[in-house]
Design a protein around this motif. Structure first.
Motif: not given
Length: 152
Positions: A3-6, A12-13
């Protein structure tokens, strides 16, 4: 692929994804309104908070996203990460949908489910044909209808 996000940012997204006023839902609402149908939105007093309530026809319409409701079509793929979480989430959504539909039918409501794949993707209906099916159902005695992609 990672995943590109933590995990915190991904949470949150995902929390920003709305369950109402989706593009497929708005498409159906605008089309029904242009044909002269009047309705109420998201009645909180009914199980499942139906997307569209047409009291005159004793009818409720749900516009379901294929991913969130685990539809068996080309638009649905099981996520490759956090598989246990997603299986529990999506299977729970499906069970809740079934229970809510049963409650609504028991209360005498007529229930139409329009799947996202009927409105987008390689197997989608043209809007005019889909609306013909919706109108035919609204003016019928049938209690339940499900509209999905043409080849689904």
């Amino acid at each position: 692929m990672t995943d590109v996000f933590s995990p915190e940012k991904r949470s949150q997204v995902m929390s920003k994804i709305q369950g109402i006023d989706t593009k497929p839902e708005i498409k159906i609402r605008k089309a029904l309104h242009s044909l002269g149908y009047r309705y109420r939105l998201h009645d909180k007093n009914l199980p499942g908070k139906p997307d569209i309530k047409l009291t005159k026809y004793n009818a409720l319409i749900f516009v379901h996203g294929c991913f969130w409701h685990g539809h068996d079509c080309h638009l649905f793929k099981w996520p490759k990460t956090r598989e246990d979480f997603w299986r529990e989430k999506i299977i729970g959504n499906k069970k809740r949908d079934e229970k809510n539909e049963e409650k609504l039918l028991d209360k005498g409501w007529r229930v139409l489910t329009i799947w996202e794949c009927a409105l987008k993707g390689k197997n989608s209906w043209n809007l005019e044909s889909l609306l013909e099916r919706v109108e035919k159902w609204l003016h019928s005695e049938k209690y339940k209808l499900e509209i999905k992609g043409i080849a689904e």
